[in-house]
Scaffold this active site. Structure first.
Site, short mmCIF file in Angstrom:
data_model
loop_
_atom_site.label_atom_id
_atom_site.label_comp_id
_atom_site.label_asym_id
_atom_site.label_seq_id
_atom_site.Cartn_x
_atom_site.Cartn_y
_atom_site.Cartn_z
N GLY A 12 0.79 -1.24 0.00
CA GLY A 12 0.00 0.00 0.00
C GLY A 12 0.82 1.28 0.00
O GLY A 12 0.34 2.31 0.46
N ASN A 14 1.60 3.03 -2.63
CA ASN A 14 0.89 3.96 -3.52
C ASN A 14 -0.39 4.45 -2.85
O ASN A 14 -0.74 5.62 -2.95
CB ASN A 14 0.58 3.30 -4.86
CG ASN A 14 1.80 3.29 -5.76
OD1 ASN A 14 2.22 4.31 -6.27
ND2 ASN A 14 2.41 2.11 -5.90
N MET A 90 -3.42 -7.50 -7.18
CA MET A 90 -2.80 -8.62 -7.87
C MET A 90 -3.79 -9.55 -8.57
O MET A 90 -3.49 -10.72 -8.79
CB MET A 90 -1.92 -9.41 -6.88
CG MET A 90 -0.83 -8.58 -6.23
SD MET A 90 0.15 -7.65 -7.41
CE MET A 90 1.26 -8.95 -7.94
N ARG A 91 -4.95 -9.05 -8.90
CA ARG A 91 -5.92 -9.88 -9.62
C ARG A 91 -6.29 -9.23 -10.93
O ARG A 91 -6.38 -8.00 -11.02
CB ARG A 91 -7.20 -10.01 -8.79
CG ARG A 91 -7.03 -10.75 -7.50
CD ARG A 91 -8.32 -10.71 -6.74
NE ARG A 91 -9.36 -11.49 -7.37
CZ ARG A 91 -9.54 -12.79 -7.18
NH1 ARG A 91 -8.74 -13.45 -6.40
NH2 ARG A 91 -10.52 -13.44 -7.80
N ASN A 107 -4.57 2.14 -13.51
CA ASN A 107 -3.57 1.25 -12.89
C ASN A 107 -2.19 1.88 -13.03
O ASN A 107 -1.95 2.70 -13.91
CB ASN A 107 -3.59 -0.11 -13.59
CG ASN A 107 -2.65 -1.10 -12.92
OD1 ASN A 107 -2.56 -1.17 -11.69
ND2 ASN A 107 -1.95 -1.89 -13.72
N HIS A 109 1.94 0.78 -13.35
CA HIS A 109 2.81 -0.36 -13.65
C HIS A 109 4.27 0.09 -13.51
O HIS A 109 4.64 1.15 -14.04
CB HIS A 109 2.54 -0.86 -15.07
CG HIS A 109 3.35 -2.05 -15.41
ND1 HIS A 109 3.07 -3.31 -14.90
CD2 HIS A 109 4.48 -2.19 -16.15
CE1 HIS A 109 3.99 -4.16 -15.33
NE2 HIS A 109 4.85 -3.51 -16.09
N SER A 136 4.55 3.60 -15.59
CA SER A 136 3.44 3.92 -16.51
C SER A 136 2.14 3.95 -15.73
O SER A 136 1.88 3.08 -14.90
CB SER A 136 3.31 2.84 -17.60
OG SER A 136 4.52 2.66 -18.28
N ASP A 145 -2.22 -5.01 -18.63
CA ASP A 145 -1.23 -3.93 -18.82
C ASP A 145 -1.23 -3.36 -20.24
O ASP A 145 -0.18 -2.93 -20.74
CB ASP A 145 0.19 -4.44 -18.47
CG ASP A 145 0.32 -4.84 -17.01
OD1 ASP A 145 -0.40 -4.27 -16.18
OD2 ASP A 145 1.12 -5.74 -16.71
C1 GRF Z 1 3.81 -0.99 -7.39
O1 GRF Z 1 5.14 -1.09 -7.81
C2 GRF Z 1 2.89 -0.87 -8.57
O2 GRF Z 1 3.48 -0.28 -9.68
C3 GRF Z 1 2.57 -2.31 -8.88
O3 GRF Z 1 2.52 -2.95 -7.64
C4 GRF Z 1 3.33 -2.25 -6.70
C5 GRF Z 1 2.47 -1.98 -5.50
O4 GRF Z 1 3.18 -1.44 -4.42
N1 GRF Z 1 1.37 -2.41 -9.66
P1 GRF Z 1 2.39 -0.80 -3.20
O5 GRF Z 1 1.48 -1.86 -2.62
O6 GRF Z 1 1.61 0.37 -3.72
O7 GRF Z 1 3.44 -0.38 -2.22
#
Ligand code: GRF
Length: 200
Positions: A12, A14, A90-91, A107, A109, A136, A145
């Site tokens: 988490g 982000n 992750m789904r 999203n 990436h 991205s 993606d």
């Molecule tokens: C990030 O690197 C994001 O780009 C990818 O999964 C990771 C998630 O990290 N999709 P966090 O849970 O936000 O720390």
């Protein structure tokens, strides 16, 4: 103001950057709910700490992806969600889910799409030996993606970089770029024209 949800499965980082940006009004939208498919996701703890509703939906209670997604959609309807932000979710989303929010699911990436798709974007770029990778942010469509790209930022890879140091650099860029893009979306500044997204 629009309402949005964050879907997250992990740490988490982000999500935290997004929570901070909502608090400081860099994102002018209401983060109403955080949904996770992992009971122990640290993202859920971050949501609770910020007094944001947090919901765990257990995949094992559903026979397939669509029925799981229907439960998540039910949660989103309950909170009158206008758009959805994936942050380490992750789904893969079902086509049914995506159809409910056309060009309203974003999203992030950790590589420069369309290179290094999939769950190991940082490692794959490092192992491939590219000198420049990055981050991205894109809309989600039915292919993994592969949705319209909204914004990208580069990160240099040096000969001294390890997976750890590169991941740190990538996350730093993510935590700046993602709230910024969500802010644009919240203010309806993004327009999708074919494969391109234009910032107005
Ligand atoms: C990030 O690197 C994001 O780009 C990818 O999964 C990771 C998630 O990290 N999709 P966090 O849970 O936000 O720390």
């Amino acid at each position: 103001m629009q309402n949005f949800a964050v879907l997250a499965s992990g740490r988490g980082g982000n999500l935290q950057a997004i929570i901070n940006a909502v608090k400081s009004k860099k994102i002018k939208a209401n983060l109403k709910v955080v949904v996770s498919d992992k009971a122990d996701a640290f993202a859920l703890k971050r949501a609770k700490k910020a007094r944001i509703a947090s919901i765990y939906v257990a995949p094992k209670d559903y026979t397939d992806r669509q029925s799981f997604d229907c439960k998540v959609l039910e949660c989103l309807r309950e909170y009158k969600i206008d758009f959805v932000v994936l942050a380490g979710y992750m789904r893969l989303l079902s086509a049914h889910f995506i159809r409910q929010y056309p060009n309203k699911i974003i999203n992030i990436h950790p590589a420069l799409l369309p290179s290094f798709k999939g769950i190991n974007g940082i490692r794959d770029a490092l192992e491939y030996g590219v000198k420049i990778t990055g981050v991205s942010v894109h809309f989600v469509n039915e292919e993994m993606d592969a949705g319209t790209i909204i914004a990208q930022e580069t990160v240099k890879i040096t000969s001294k970089d390890t997976l750890k140091s590169l991941a740190q650099k990538i996350h730093k860029v993510e935590h700046k770029l993602y709230p910024e893009v969500i802010g644009w979306f919240a203010q309806k500044r993004l327009k999708v024209i074919g494969r391109k997204t234009v910032l107005r």
